[in-house]
Design a protein around this motif. Structure first.
Motif, short mmCIF file in Angstrom:
data_model
loop_
_atom_site.label_atom_id
_atom_site.label_comp_id
_atom_site.label_asym_id
_atom_site.label_seq_id
_atom_site.Cartn_x
_atom_site.Cartn_y
_atom_site.Cartn_z
N SER A 146 0.81 -1.23 0.00
CA SER A 146 0.00 0.00 0.00
C SER A 146 0.84 1.27 0.00
O SER A 146 0.29 2.36 0.14
N ALA A 147 2.16 1.15 -0.15
CA ALA A 147 3.04 2.32 -0.17
C ALA A 147 3.59 2.51 -1.58
O ALA A 147 3.99 1.55 -2.24
N ASN A 148 3.62 3.76 -2.04
CA ASN A 148 4.17 4.07 -3.36
C ASN A 148 5.68 4.22 -3.25
O ASN A 148 6.18 5.03 -2.47
N ILE A 149 6.41 3.45 -4.06
CA ILE A 149 7.87 3.52 -4.11
C ILE A 149 8.27 3.98 -5.50
O ILE A 149 7.85 3.39 -6.51
N SER A 150 9.08 5.02 -5.56
CA SER A 150 9.53 5.57 -6.84
C SER A 150 11.05 5.62 -6.87
O SER A 150 11.68 6.16 -5.96
N ILE A 151 11.63 5.03 -7.92
CA ILE A 151 13.07 5.06 -8.12
C ILE A 151 13.30 5.75 -9.46
O ILE A 151 13.21 5.13 -10.52
N PRO A 152 13.56 7.06 -9.44
CA PRO A 152 13.59 7.83 -10.69
C PRO A 152 14.80 7.59 -11.56
O PRO A 152 14.75 7.83 -12.77
N VAL A 153 15.93 7.17 -10.99
CA VAL A 153 17.14 6.90 -11.77
C VAL A 153 17.67 5.53 -11.38
O VAL A 153 17.39 5.01 -10.30
N SER A 154 18.45 4.93 -12.29
CA SER A 154 19.01 3.61 -12.02
C SER A 154 19.93 3.64 -10.81
O SER A 154 20.70 4.58 -10.63
N ILE A 155 19.82 2.60 -9.99
CA ILE A 155 20.65 2.45 -8.80
C ILE A 155 21.35 1.10 -8.88
O ILE A 155 20.71 0.08 -9.14
N THR A 156 22.64 1.10 -8.65
CA THR A 156 23.40 -0.15 -8.63
C THR A 156 24.09 -0.29 -7.27
O THR A 156 24.82 0.60 -6.85
N LEU A 157 23.81 -1.39 -6.60
CA LEU A 157 24.45 -1.70 -5.32
C LEU A 157 25.51 -2.76 -5.59
O LEU A 157 25.20 -3.86 -6.06
N SER A 158 26.76 -2.43 -5.27
CA SER A 158 27.89 -3.27 -5.66
C SER A 158 28.38 -4.13 -4.50
O SER A 158 28.33 -3.71 -3.33
N PRO A 159 28.90 -5.32 -4.80
CA PRO A 159 29.48 -6.18 -3.75
C PRO A 159 30.61 -5.48 -3.02
O PRO A 159 31.34 -4.65 -3.59
N GLY A 160 30.75 -5.81 -1.73
CA GLY A 160 31.81 -5.25 -0.93
C GLY A 160 31.49 -3.91 -0.31
O GLY A 160 32.38 -3.23 0.18
N ASN A 161 30.20 -3.53 -0.33
CA ASN A 161 29.80 -2.22 0.18
C ASN A 161 28.68 -2.35 1.20
O ASN A 161 27.87 -3.28 1.15
N ILE A 162 28.67 -1.39 2.14
CA ILE A 162 27.57 -1.26 3.09
C ILE A 162 26.80 0.02 2.73
O ILE A 162 27.40 1.08 2.54
#
Length: 444
Positions: free
Chosen positions: A13-29
Motif C-alpha cells: 500500500s506504499a508508493n515507491i519511486s526510483i527515478p534513476v538507475s541504482i546499482t548496489l555493488s558487492p563489498g559495500n555497506i
C-alpha cells in the motif's frame, strides 16, 4: 550486484519511486536514511524479493496478521536485477540461498521451533550445511538454544534473526532496524560483522541506524528515501539531528505541569526478579515522575512491565502498587489493537490531533497508519487506560526526532500520570531519572 532500473510501483500500500538507475555493488555497506513517513521498510521488502509477500491491513479471526500475495505489477518488478537475473524470477529457495533479511519485526521470521531449530531451518531453506551450535554464542543465544523463541525478549528474538542471516553464506544482507529491540552494544557488533562480510563481497543494506554513532572505520554509502522516492545520496543537512541535539530538543519539549500537585508513591519494587531474569530490580516511582530504564537484551525489562500490568506474583522479590492500575504500550502495537478504526481504539479527538494523526485516518484500521503513528496511538491508549502510572515498552523505536516530539506532547497531555519507560533509545535519557539495568543484573 543488484541493479534497480527506474520504476514506480506499490509495495504494501506504499508508493515507491526510483527515478534513476541504482546499482548496489558487492563489498559495500549502504545505510538507508528516511524519516517516519519515508517508506524505507517497504523499499527493503522490494529489493529483498519480499514485495509479493506483504502483510494485509486486516486482522484474522484470531487477531494475527494475514499474509497474502500482493497484486504486484510483474512488468515493473522485472526492473530489479540480481546477479544478471530478474530478482522476482528466482524461486523462494533461490532467494533464500542468496538473500538474508533481518526483519523489522523478528516474529515474522519465526516458524514455531526452538531457538536451535529456528537457527538450523534457515540453513535448510537455503540449502546450506548446518553450522555447529557454538556459533550461537556471539549472539548471546547458546544458553537459550533449547528454549522456544517466545520465551526470549524481543531483542533476543532479533538477535536470532541476525544469526540466521550472518552465519549463512548470503550475498545480499538486508537489515531493517527501524523498530529495533537491539541494544547499542549489539548493534555496533552487528555493524562490525557486516564490515567483515562486506570484505568477502557481500552487499549490505541497513535501515534504522541514523542515530547510532558508527565506528570510524565504517564509511557506508548513503541511500535517502523521502516519502517513497529513493535517491542514492545522503539526507539534507540537518534533517537528522545528532544524539546530543536530539536530547536537547526533547528536554525542551517536556512540559508536564499539572494543577494536581499531590505527590506520593504509585509503585515500589524491591529486588524484583522474573523467571528468566539474571538479576534483580528495585525502584520507586512517584506521581508526575518519568523513570527511564535501559538495559541489554534479555535483562527482563518487558518481563517486569508485564508483571506489573497483570499484577502477577514475581519469581523473586516483591512489589507494591499504591492506588494504581497501569496499562502497557507494547513495542509492536499492531498485535494489540482491538478496534476496527482508529477512533474506536482511541475516542479522543484532542489527543489524536496532538499526535498529528489526520482526521482522514480516524475511520480506517489502525494498521493502515504509519509505524510511528501506530506507536503513538498505542502510547495514547495505554496512558488513557492507566491509573497512577503507565508502562511504555520501547515507545520511540522507529521514530524520527519529529515523531519523538509528538511522543513528548503525548506525555505532556497526562501531567499527573507517572510513566515507566523501558528503552534502548539514549535520546530519552533527558526525560527523567535513568536506571541502567544491564544483563548481568547489576543495577546502576
Amino acid at each position: 550486484m543488484l541493479t534497480i532500473n527506474p520504476v514506480s510501483l506499490t509495495v504494501n500500500s506504499a508508493n515507491i519511486s526510483i527515478p534513476v538507475s541504482i546499482t548496489l555493488s558487492p563489498g559495500n555497506i549502504y545505510l538507508v536514511f528516511g524519516d517516519s513517513q519515508s517508506r524505507a521498510s517497504e523499499f527493503l521488502q522490494l529489493i529483498g524479493g519480499l514485495a509479493d509477500l506483504v502483510t494485509s491491513s486486516e486482522p484474522a479471526t484470531d487477531g494475527k496478521l494475514i499474509r497474502t500475495a500482493a497484486p504486484i505489477q510483474i512488468d515493473k518488478i522485472k526492473e530489479i536485477i540480481f546477479n544478471g537475473q530478474p530478482l522476482y524470477d528466482l524461486t523462494n529457495r533461490e532467494r533464500a540461498r542468496h538473500i538474508g533479511v533481518v526483519f523489522e519485526n523478528p516474529e515474522w521470521s519465526l516458524l514455531g521451533g526452538t531457538v536451535l531449530e529456528e537457527f538450523y531451518f534457515s540453513f535448510s531453506a537455503s540449502g546450506s550445511d548446518f553450522p555447529p551450535q557454538h556459533r550461537l554464542r556471539p549472539y548471546g543465544l547458546y544458553d537459550h538454544r533449547h528454549q522456544r523463541p517466545e520465551t526470549l525478549s524481543g531483542g533476543e528474538m532479533q538477535r536470532l534473526n541476525c544469526a540466521t542471516v550472518l552465519e549463512d553464506e548470503r550475498r545480499l544482507i538486508l537489515a531493517d532496524f527501524s523498530s529495533s529491540n537491539l541494544d547499542r552494544d549489539f548493534m555496533l557488533d552487528f555493524i562490525n560483522w557486516l564490515v567483515q562480510r562486506s570484505k568477502e563481497g557481500v552487499i549490505a543494506v541497513v535501515h534504522g541506524l541514523s542515530s547510532l554513532q558508527l565506528p570510524p572505520k565504517v564509511r557506508p554509502n548513503p541511500i535517502y528515501i523521502d516519502s517513497g522516492v529513493v535517491k542514492l545520496s545522503g539526507p539534507p543537512e540537518g534533517k537528522f539531528p545528532s544524539l546530543e541535539d536530539e536530547k536537547v530538543l526533547l528536554k525542551r519539549r517536556i512540559n508536564r505541569q499539572s494543577v494536581d500537585k499531590a505527590k506520593g508513591l504509585v509503585l515500589k519494587l524491591e529486588n524484583l526478579q522474573g523467571e528468566y531474569m539474571k538479576g534483580t530490580f528495585s525502584c520507586v516511582l512517584s506521581r508526575h515522575d518519568i523513570l527511564v530504564v535501559e538495559g541489554h537484551n534479555g535483562c527482563g525489562k518487558t518481563t517486569i512491565g508485564k508483571m506489573l500490568m497483570e499484577n502477577t506474583t514475581p519469581y523473586k522479590g516483591a512489589y507494591e502498587l499504591f492506588d494504581s492500575s497501569p496499562a502497557m504500550a507494547f513495542q509492536h502495537p499492531e498485535h494489540c489493537f482491538f478496534a476496527d478504526t482508529v477512533f474506536v481504539e482511541l475516542p479522543n479527538p484532542e489527543l489524536l490531533k496532538i499526535m498529528h494523526i489526520p482526521e482522514g485516518s480516524w475511520y480506517q484500521h489502525p494498521r493502515n497508519l504509519t509505524k510511528a503513528q501506530q506507536k503513538l496511538l498505542g502510547v495514547g491508549v495505554a496512558l488513557s487506560l492507566s491509573v497512577g502510572f503507565g508502562i511504555l515498552d520501547e515507545p520511540t523505536c522507529g521514530m524520527d526526532h519529529e515523531a519523538k516530539l509528538l511522543f513528548i506532547d503525548t506525555l505532556n497531555y497526562f501531567p499527573s500520570l507517572a510513566v515507566l519507560v523501558f528503552t534502548h533509545d539514549a535520546s530519552l535519557h533527558s526525560l527523567g531519572s535513568v536506571i541502567s539495568f544491564i544483563q548481568s543484573g547489576d543495577q546502576q
